[in-house]
Scaffold this motif. Structure first.
Motif: not given
Length: 289
Positions: A112-117, A122-128, A175-183
């Motif tokens: 997972t990765w937590g960060e504001a929108f 992008a690299s974190a989103f891809r990693k997840v 602040p700790q949004a988990t967009f990639g994790y949820s998707a």
């Protein structure tokens, strides 16, 4: 007239005696809880994999000290990076050195990765997404030949995908949004359903589990940042967080003869917390990490 009280060998309904299992992300947290359950339910071998060899070795040492294993049963360390094709191929090759078949694949590795929108990289989103979705697909694809080896109509092999209630509802925002994790977890649920239809005729059943909040190393940070363990427990209809036995019971059920007609299912393991949050008007919706 058939005797409707008769059940075929009920004492062995939840037994995994002699089965061989692979657990990705099995060196800690829910994966290690599940690996312990698989061994204690009778598996002859449980392969533990994660990126860090030391973590795998430590987990295997713990598992092999369990007092109630079947004679000769053991956990085996097979470190690999499940987010890449090369890593998955290495994992399959390592497992194939020990066994000609696999009965159970628990695709549990996740990130997972937590960060504001506005600053979410992008690299974190891809990693997840690489680990939580692509890695699951590759693991099932590359293990399919081993899963098919002993699979039959009456004794199918099993794939269990660890998703999350964050894939059923809304994950953490702010602040700790988990967009990639949820998707990624929503994608994993849908992937499991597609694989269930594809692999069912090959006698491989595929289901997903959706844990809510469990106090684990991966989840504890977000739990503390969003109110603490007691607050999150109070939000659940049954007023507690998840326990290792909650994961253990569902995994053994799906892997055993008791779950042999369950395919394409998604089992939510959160005490009903997801549905409770959907009734709250002024509270953020919970996510599981």
């Amino acid at each position: 007239m058939a005797d409707e009280t008769a059940l075929a060998d009920f004492p062995s309904l939840f037994s995994l005696k002699g089965k061989v299992a692979v657990v990705t992300g099995g060196s800690r947290g829910l994966g290690l809880n599940a690996a312990s359950a698989l061994l204690q339910a009778g598996c002859s071998k449980v392969f533990i994999t994660s990126r860090k060899a030391k973590a795998c070795d430590q987990a295997v040492a713990q598992l092999n000290r369990l007092p109630n294993l079947q004679p000769g049963a053991r956990a085996v360390s097979v470190p690999a990076d499940s987010s890449t094709l090369a890593g998955v191929e290495s994992l399959v090759a390592q497992v194939a050195q020990h066994t000609e078949h696999v009965d159970i694949l628990l695709a549990n590795a996740g990130a997972t990765w937590g960060e504001a929108f506005d600053t979410h990289p992008a690299s974190a989103f891809r990693k997840v997404m690489d680990l939580n979705v692509t890695g699951v697909f590759l693991a099932v694809q590359k293990f399919a030949p081993l899963l098919q080896t002993r699979a039959t109509l009456d004794d199918p092999s099993r794939v269990i995908v660890t998703a999350s209630v964050a894939g059923l509802g809304i994950g953490a925002t702010g602040p700790q949004a988990t967009f990639g994790y949820s998707a990624s977890k929503a994608a994993a649920i849908t992937l499991a359903r597609n694989l269930a239809v594809e692999l069912g005729p090959r006698h491989i059943l595929v289901n997903s589990i959706c844990p809510g909040f469990f106090p684990t190393k991966m989840a504890n940070g977000l739990l503390e940042m969003t109110g603490g363990l007691e607050k999150h427990a109070a939000r659940s209809p049954n007023k507690r967080l998840g326990r290792p036995e909650d994961i253990a019971g569902v995994v053994v059920y799906l892997a055993s003869r008791a779950g042999s007609h369950v395919n394409g299912a998604t089992i939510q393991i959160d005490g009903g917390a997801l549905w409770k949050t959907l009734t709250l008007q002024d509270e953020p919706v919970d996510s599981k990490l």
